[in-house]
Design a protein around this motif. Structure first.
Motif, PDB file in Angstrom:
ATOM      1  N   THR A 134       0.606  -1.500   0.458  1.00 50.71           N
ATOM      2  CA  THR A 134      -0.079   0.346   0.107  1.00 50.71           C
ATOM      3  C   THR A 134       1.041   1.077   0.398  1.00 50.71           C
ATOM      4  N   LEU A 135       2.216   0.413   0.736  1.00 47.19           N
ATOM      5  CA  LEU A 135       2.678   2.596   0.741  1.00 47.19           C
ATOM      6  C   LEU A 135       3.587   2.597  -0.313  1.00 47.19           C
ATOM      7  N   GLY A 136       3.637   1.378  -1.542  1.00 45.90           N
ATOM      8  CA  GLY A 136       4.713   1.712  -2.586  1.00 45.90           C
ATOM      9  C   GLY A 136       3.584   2.124  -3.590  1.00 45.90           C
ATOM     10  N   ILE A 137       2.112   1.811  -3.208  1.00 50.06           N
ATOM     11  CA  ILE A 137       1.074   2.106  -3.974  1.00 50.06           C
ATOM     12  C   ILE A 137       0.625   3.590  -4.200  1.00 50.06           C
ATOM     13  N   GLY A 138       0.914   3.964  -1.976  1.00 47.52           N
ATOM     14  CA  GLY A 138       0.870   5.600  -2.198  1.00 47.52           C
ATOM     15  C   GLY A 138       1.639   6.397  -3.333  1.00 47.52           C
ATOM     16  N   ALA A 139       3.216   5.948  -2.944  1.00 47.89           N
ATOM     17  CA  ALA A 139       3.724   6.868  -3.532  1.00 47.89           C
ATOM     18  C   ALA A 139       4.263   6.710  -5.366  1.00 47.89           C
ATOM     19  N   GLY A 140       3.461   5.574  -5.402  1.00 47.33           N
ATOM     20  CA  GLY A 140       3.476   6.039  -7.131  1.00 47.33           C
ATOM     21  C   GLY A 140       1.949   6.839  -7.399  1.00 47.33           C
ATOM     22  N   ALA A 141       1.483   6.588  -6.261  1.00 49.17           N
ATOM     23  CA  ALA A 141      -0.043   8.152  -6.974  1.00 49.17           C
ATOM     24  C   ALA A 141      -0.007   9.777  -6.222  1.00 49.17           C
ATOM     25  N   LEU A 142       1.509   9.847  -5.659  1.00 48.22           N
ATOM     26  CA  LEU A 142       1.381  10.844  -5.384  1.00 48.22           C
ATOM     27  C   LEU A 142       2.052  11.728  -6.356  1.00 48.22           C
ATOM     28  N   VAL A 143       2.835  11.189  -7.627  1.00 46.43           N
ATOM     29  CA  VAL A 143       3.033  11.443  -8.637  1.00 46.43           C
ATOM     30  C   VAL A 143       1.908  11.797  -9.758  1.00 46.43           C
ATOM     31  N   ALA A 144       1.054  10.826  -9.274  1.00 44.67           N
ATOM     32  CA  ALA A 144      -0.072  11.355 -10.149  1.00 44.67           C
ATOM     33  C   ALA A 144      -1.331  12.612 -10.098  1.00 44.67           C
ATOM     34  N   GLY A 145      -1.069  12.367  -8.657  1.00 45.76           N
ATOM     35  CA  GLY A 145      -1.646  13.672  -8.073  1.00 45.76           C
ATOM     36  C   GLY A 145      -1.305  14.699  -7.755  1.00 45.76           C
ATOM     37  N   LEU A 146       0.284  15.489  -8.447  1.00 41.65           N
ATOM     38  CA  LEU A 146       1.033  16.329  -8.073  1.00 41.65           C
ATOM     39  C   LEU A 146       0.567  16.693  -9.763  1.00 41.65           C
ATOM     40  N   PHE A 147      -0.364  15.742 -10.807  1.00 49.81           N
ATOM     41  CA  PHE A 147       0.547  16.525 -12.219  1.00 49.81           C
ATOM     42  C   PHE A 147      -0.943  16.002 -12.297  1.00 49.81           C
ATOM     43  N   GLY A 148      -2.026  16.240 -11.646  1.00 48.00           N
ATOM     44  CA  GLY A 148      -3.258  15.505 -11.858  1.00 48.00           C
ATOM     45  C   GLY A 148      -4.598  17.324 -10.878  1.00 48.00           C
ATOM     46  N   MET A 149      -3.160  18.222 -10.498  1.00 51.10           N
ATOM     47  CA  MET A 149      -4.039  19.227 -10.050  1.00 51.10           C
ATOM     48  C   MET A 149      -4.226  19.990 -11.610  1.00 51.10           C
ATOM     49  N   ASN A 150      -5.196  21.189 -11.144  1.00 51.07           N
ATOM     50  CA  ASN A 150      -5.038  21.949 -12.273  1.00 51.07           C
ATOM     51  C   ASN A 150      -4.606  23.075 -12.338  1.00 51.07           C
ATOM     52  N   LEU A 151      -3.222  22.760 -12.140  1.00 52.15           N
ATOM     53  CA  LEU A 151      -1.587  24.036 -12.481  1.00 52.15           C
ATOM     54  C   LEU A 151      -1.202  24.083 -13.708  1.00 52.15           C
ATOM     55  N   ALA A 152      -0.141  24.505 -14.531  1.00 47.51           N
ATOM     56  CA  ALA A 152      -0.265  24.490 -15.815  1.00 47.51           C
ATOM     57  C   ALA A 152       1.380  24.215 -15.503  1.00 47.51           C
TER      58      ALA A 152
END
Length: 218
Positions: A134-152
């Protein structure tokens, strides 16, 4: 004694196939009953030995002669002594058998406790592995969350940005999970000599050999 032996033996045979709470509880109950029976048998054995050591007590057991006022000598009790000695041997055999069954029950209890501890450790290890995954999946999801924000970030305009970030997220998740599992594997490898420092004696060399090098004598 035969009833207790069959009862305990049947329960131990059942526990070889399956160990559950009810059978383990019954084993503890039989262990207490067996210990109480052994203590009572030892008391009987001690009482017989005390009677055999007293000539007056054995002579007083001839109630018919005592009722008819038949005189007897103080050491004239060979028949009764043989009878009590035979009974004492039977009681001693019962005590030895009870001790043997009790030792078997105690060894079974220790084995059952070891098995339960091993199963408990296996469940804890499985829980830790799930947490690490779960920790590994969370670390991978962190990258997706950073680029999923509405920022250019202008990375979304790159044609291969999605594949690169997906691969980076998967690689990061896999790396974190492998590092955690490797650390867990090192922690689980515990041996009897793991915490004992190496104090093996060094090889003794005579003084002339200590001064010798590869070229010859120094």
């Amino acid at each position: 004694m035969v009833f207790i032996r069959n009862l305990v033996g049947g329960l131990l045979a059942e526990m070889e196939d399956n160990i559950d709470h009810d059978r383990f509880k019954r084993l503890l109950h039989y262990s207490r009953r067996l210990a109480a029976f052994k203590n009572r048998a030892k008391l009987v054995e001690e009482a017989i030995d005390e009677v055999l050591a007293q000539d007056e007590d054995m002579n007083a057991m001839y109630l018919s002669d005592k009722l008819n006022n038949v005189p007897r000598e103080i050491h004239d009790h060979e028949d009764l002594e043989l009878l009590l000695e035979s009974f004492s041997k039977q009681v001693e055999e019962i005590v030895n058998e009870a001790e043997s069954i009790e030792a078997n029950v105690q060894s079974t209890q220790e084995i059952v406790e070891l098995i339960l501890d091993s199963n408990r450790n296996a469940l804890l290890t499985l829980d830790l592995k799930v947490s690490i995954a779960t920790l590994g999946i969370g670390a991978g999801a962190l990258v997706a969350g950073l680029f999923g924000m509405n920022l250019a970030s202008h990375i979304e305009e790159h044609p291969y940005a999605f594949y690169v970030l997906s691969g980076a997220s998967a690689g990061l998740a896999l790396l974190v999970a492998m590092a955690g599992l490797r650390r867990l594997s090192k922690i689980r490898k515990v041996g009897l000599a793991s915490n004992i420092p190496d104090r093996s004696p060094k090889a003794y060399l005579p003084l002339p050999l200590r001064k010798r090098n590869h070229a010859g004598w120094g």
